[in-house]
Design a protein around this motif. Sequence first.
Motif, PDB file in Angstrom:
ATOM      1  N   MET A   1      -6.061   1.153   5.197  1.00  0.00           N
ATOM      2  CA  MET A   1      -6.210   2.463   4.570  1.00  0.00           C
ATOM      3  C   MET A   1      -7.172   3.328   5.382  1.00  0.00           C
ATOM      4  O   MET A   1      -6.949   4.538   5.572  1.00  0.00           O
TER       5      MET A   1
ATOM      6  N   LEU B   1       0.820  -1.211   0.000  1.00  0.00           N
ATOM      7  CA  LEU B   1       0.000   0.000   0.000  1.00  0.00           C
ATOM      8  C   LEU B   1       0.854   1.262   0.000  1.00  0.00           C
ATOM      9  O   LEU B   1       0.480   2.281  -0.582  1.00  0.00           O
TER      10      LEU B   1
ATOM     11  N   LEU C   1       0.391   4.914  -2.384  1.00  0.00           N
ATOM     12  CA  LEU C   1      -0.052   6.200  -1.850  1.00  0.00           C
ATOM     13  C   LEU C   1       0.373   7.345  -2.761  1.00  0.00           C
ATOM     14  O   LEU C   1       1.509   7.395  -3.239  1.00  0.00           O
TER      15      LEU C   1
ATOM     16  N   PHE D   1      -4.433  10.832  -1.247  1.00  0.00           N
ATOM     17  CA  PHE D   1      -4.633  10.602   0.185  1.00  0.00           C
ATOM     18  C   PHE D   1      -4.629  11.932   0.935  1.00  0.00           C
ATOM     19  O   PHE D   1      -5.543  12.215   1.723  1.00  0.00           O
TER      20      PHE D   1
ATOM     21  N   LEU E   1      -8.380   6.273  -3.573  1.00  0.00           N
ATOM     22  CA  LEU E   1      -7.385   5.640  -2.711  1.00  0.00           C
ATOM     23  C   LEU E   1      -7.196   4.204  -3.187  1.00  0.00           C
ATOM     24  O   LEU E   1      -8.123   3.389  -3.104  1.00  0.00           O
TER      25      LEU E   1
ATOM     26  N   ILE F   1      -6.242   0.522  -3.181  1.00  0.00           N
ATOM     27  CA  ILE F   1      -6.052  -0.541  -2.193  1.00  0.00           C
ATOM     28  C   ILE F   1      -5.756  -1.874  -2.873  1.00  0.00           C
ATOM     29  O   ILE F   1      -6.051  -2.949  -2.335  1.00  0.00           O
TER      30      ILE F   1
END
Length: 311
Positions: free
Chosen positions: A161, A21, A25, A29, A136, A138
């Motif tokens: 997350m 993860l 990013l 975020f 975002l 994931i």
Amino acid sequence: MSAIDIAKRVFDIEAEAITHLKQLLDDNFARSVDAILKTQGRLVICGMGKSGLIGKKIMATLASTGTPCFFMHPGEAFHGDLGMISPKDIFLAISNSGETEEVIKLIPFLKDNGNIIISMTGRPESTLAKNSEFHLNIAVPQEACPHQLAPTSSTTATLVMGDALAVALMEARDFQPQDFARFHPGGSLGRKLLTRVKHEMKSENLPFIPATASMKEIIHTMTDGRLGLCIVNDGEGIITDGDLRRQMEENTDTFLQKTAGDIMKRQPKTIDAEARLSDAEEMMTQQKITSLLVSDQNRIVGVIQIYDLNR
């Protein structure tokens, strides 16, 4: 392969998913956090199936750490619950595929209502991701499920997350333990942070003795007080049951001839009656003691002990 070996493999796969993860990013975020901080509405979290279950946990974490939010089931949303969403609200939609029909059907309403959409998906090119202001990512390398069917690594990544969002928002708001306690008044942390020493201290039948008290009087008063200690005069000194045992071992021949003034510890630690229970716990932990005398306007009015804090 043994059950333990299987468990270790699952741990490795899911740990890899979480580590992965960090590579995904991006500025989405930070912009999501900023949008949530600035909104005058609430954060509405939505997901179907396993994503919905994880969404409920994320919602609970966010709500308890200062972010006004609620969970909305996409099926119920499409049958009237959309009326709960105001234009000021931000909509966080969770779908690993980004194509969950029940969630996708809500997009036209959200766009028309003027809501900012934040999506959590494993597919940046999905319908949900493309129709979100902030996405975002994931995505996980693989599920822990050997058949790659049951959501395992992906739900773990989603949860992490969500935790990252909650912690980033907490730090941005300078959210402190006392703030957390305000939302958890029924828990032990809330009780310690919000309750004052005066609410928990022992104040009845306090074991006061004069400095001239004999050993017999000390033992009788300590037994009657049931606190494992005696308070000499009005806090001039303190004698604990541990002090008595040490005196018996070190001064066997003269033990019974000693007075309270001879064996007391002078200037015992005290705490104000208006202090928080958490302050009392911290002081006792730092000083490595189990009891504190409680004062009010320079007068001893009670005793607070470690076990009072851990009930």
